[in-house]
Structures are given as C-alpha cells and as structure tokens.
Design a protein around this motif. Structure first.
Motif, PDB file in Angstrom:
ATOM      1  N   TYR A 256       0.817  -1.218   0.000  1.00 20.80           N
ATOM      2  CA  TYR A 256       0.000   0.000   0.000  1.00 20.80           C
ATOM      3  C   TYR A 256       0.851   1.268   0.000  1.00 20.80           C
ATOM      4  N   VAL A 259       1.195   1.911  -3.488  1.00 18.63           N
ATOM      5  CA  VAL A 259      -0.021   2.551  -4.004  1.00 18.63           C
ATOM      6  C   VAL A 259       0.039   4.057  -3.763  1.00 18.63           C
ATOM      7  N   LEU A 260       0.426   4.425  -2.539  1.00 16.36           N
ATOM      8  CA  LEU A 260       0.532   5.841  -2.185  1.00 16.36           C
ATOM      9  C   LEU A 260       1.603   6.537  -3.027  1.00 16.36           C
ATOM     10  N   LYS A 263       0.421   6.955  -6.647  1.00 19.37           N
ATOM     11  CA  LYS A 263      -0.628   7.984  -6.740  1.00 19.37           C
ATOM     12  C   LYS A 263      -0.003   9.380  -6.698  1.00 19.37           C
ATOM     13  N   ARG A 281      -1.719   0.403  -9.740  1.00 18.37           N
ATOM     14  CA  ARG A 281      -2.312   1.534 -10.459  1.00 18.37           C
ATOM     15  C   ARG A 281      -3.834   1.532 -10.267  1.00 18.37           C
ATOM     16  N   ALA A 284      -4.636   2.699  -6.824  1.00 20.52           N
ATOM     17  CA  ALA A 284      -4.354   4.133  -6.705  1.00 20.52           C
ATOM     18  C   ALA A 284      -5.473   4.973  -7.312  1.00 20.52           C
ATOM     19  N   ILE A 292      -5.820   6.061   1.608  1.00 19.20           N
ATOM     20  CA  ILE A 292      -4.602   5.237   1.705  1.00 19.20           C
ATOM     21  C   ILE A 292      -3.944   5.425   3.069  1.00 19.20           C
TER      22      ILE A 292
END
Length: 326
Positions: A256, A259-260, A263, A281, A284, A292
C-alpha cells in the motif's frame, strides 16, 4: 568489535569511542524496528565492556567472553517481565532497581539489557527514572525499543538515544549471499525486507515464504471483490507458515505504500512491487490520499493490537474492513 554486524556505522563508532575514552554512558536507548540488530549491538557492546583479555576487545577467549557466549555472565542481566504485553513497575523494581544496588560479582560494570522497553508502563518508567537520576558508577542500562518516542521526556533526557537504520540493498544482498538463494527469491526478499537484515534472514530461512507472498498478493488484488469471510479465511490460512502475522501485515503495508507512492508520482520505476504495477495503479485510482493513509494507519493499529494480545480474528477483521471501506 562489531565485525559481524552490517551497517549502522554511527552506532559502532559511538560504542568504540565510549570504550576507548572510558566514557561509558549509564543509559542508552537502542531504537529501531525489530530485526535491525538492537540486541546484537547490546550484547556485543556488553561483551567488549566486560572483556578481561588484553589487546583488542572483545577477545572472545577470556572467562567473561565465554560467559557472554553462553548467556550466563553474572554481571550482564536480562530484565524480563511477567506479562507479555507490558513491563510493569514490579518488573523494573525487582529486575533492575533493587539488583543494581548490589555491586558487580566479577566485573567493573554491571549491565542491564531491557528488551521491548517500549512496553514499560508509565509507572515502570518513573521507577526506572529514580535509578537513572542517581545511578551507581558501575551501572549500565541498555533499553532496546522499537520506538524511542514511547519513553517519557525525563527518561530520554537521561539516556543516549541511538537510532538504528536499515542497511543498503547492496549490503543486504551481501548478507544473504551465502544462503544459496535463487536470484528471483533473493530480489523479492531484498525488496520486501526494506534493509532489515533480521527480517530478510527469517524470510530466507522460511520454506513457505514464496507461498505466503503469493497468497497475500492474491488477497490484495481482490480485497474489494471478496466478502469478509473469504478474506478472513485467507488470513487464517497464513497461520500455518513460520512467518509471524506481523510480517504478513508488513508485506501488505509495503504494497500500500507503493499505491501511495504511485498515486503521488505516477512513476512505476519507484515501486518496490514493480510486477504488481497493474494492480497498484488500479488501487491508486480507487483510493484517495486520505483513504490510503487511513489504510496504513489501520495496519499499524492492527500490529499494536496484536502486540497487546487483542483477539486475533477481531483485529484482522477490523483491518480488512478498513481496507474495504477506503
């Protein structure tokens, strides 16, 4: 000294200088996440401090060094605690405050190693403070903690705080080089371990790591499609593996964080899990920045609850619901 410890040169230099100048602090806080080598540093420093040999210390051959190797040195005391989730005032009074009043049995110093020191209650810290305010000249207290911020300001002001840092990926590869790992598994471990040698070695020694990783990735890819019972069943299945559930949460947390990062930057080259780009992606695009952050906070909360022996299934259920709702 410290030849077997990789990285954290600033801490090695501090301890070497303290020994050479005979300016050993009465209290040190070794702070850093589990697996970075806090206990290894504490024991190696204690070994050198108590060494009776001549020349370079520790000599590894004298009576004191042999006692340290067998973990039975009479003047190096490991302060234990009765409750797994906390270190109480009685633990500190009996294991440290009262004992430190007795002079060393055979050495010039008496060393106390307090592992998981962040678990000290406020009352326990206040009890320790009384000793830190007027320590005997021979006393040395080493507090090992995952978070130095958990201590009272009065404790921090009377101790030297030494923060352990993750090692470089190149150093981590070198540390694992002799284990005969396949290249793809080695790189996966290096990416996941984040410079934590202890964590990396534990994964390398686990025959189930690759299977565990695959199951967690499958969960993360489908977390919004699966119902809660399916998610919990996947989490339950991880208990059969040797890695602790906190390691599994760390794995999810690192995913994660990718992910952050994606993004914020839209740059796949910065990701730890580059092979997961498609799913990262996608996540995100679904999650907001606050969402998040809430997920990551939920994972940290889950780890704290597990440390405090909160019900396992309830803890994991709340964490998974936090992911689904954000």
């Amino acid at each position: 000294m410290f030849e077997q410890i990789i990285g954290n040169e600033h801490i090695k230099e501090f301890f070497v200088h303290a020994l050479e100048q005979q300016k050993v602090p009465h209290a040190c806080i070794l702070s850093g996440e589990d697996g970075l080598g806090k206990r290894l540093f504490a024991e190696e420093f204690s070994k050198a401090l108590q060494c009776e040999g001549s020349g370079a210390k520790p000599c590894g051959k004298c009576r004191s060094c042999l006692q340290m190797a067998g973990h039975n040195h009479p003047d190096v005391i490991y302060v234990g605690h009765e409750k797994p989730a906390s270190i109480g005032v009685d633990d500190i009074r009996r294991g440290l405050n009262q004992d430190i009043l007795i002079r060393p049995y055979q050495s010039a110093h008496k060393v106390y190693i307090v592992d998981e020191a962040e678990k000290m209650t406020i009352q326990a810290q206040n009890a320790l403070l009384k000793t830190l305010e007027e320590p005997p000249g021979y006393g040395v207290i080493l507090l090992l903690s995952e978070n130095a911020e958990s201590f009272l300001p009065t404790i921090l002001s009377r101790a030297v705080v030494l923060n352990l840092k993750p090692v470089l990926d190149s150093q981590l590869r070198g540390a694992l080089a002799g284990l005969g790992l396949q290249e793809d598994k080695l790189e996966t471990i290096v990416r996941f371990a984040g410079g934590n040698i202890g964590k990396a070695r534990k994964m390398a020694e686990s025959e189930s790591f690759s299977v565990m990783m695959s199951r967690i990735l499958q969960l993360l890819r489908n977390v919004r499609k699966m119902d809660l019972e399916q998610l919990l069943e996947t989490i339950r299945s991880l208990e059969e593996y040797k890695l602790q559930v906190k390691d599994c949460i760390d794995f999810m947390e690192r995913w994660y964080r990718d992910v952050l990062l994606f993004k914020a930057t839209n740059d796949m080259n910065l990701l730890v899990f580059k092979d997961e780009f498609r799913y990262i992606r996608q996540e995100a695009q679904i999650c907001s920045f606050p969402g998040i952050e809430t997920i990551l906070e939920g994972m940290e909360t889950a780890k704290r609850r597990l440390d405090a022996n909160v019900n396992y299934e309830l803890t994991m259920e709340l964490m998974l619901l936090t992911i689904q709702e954000n």
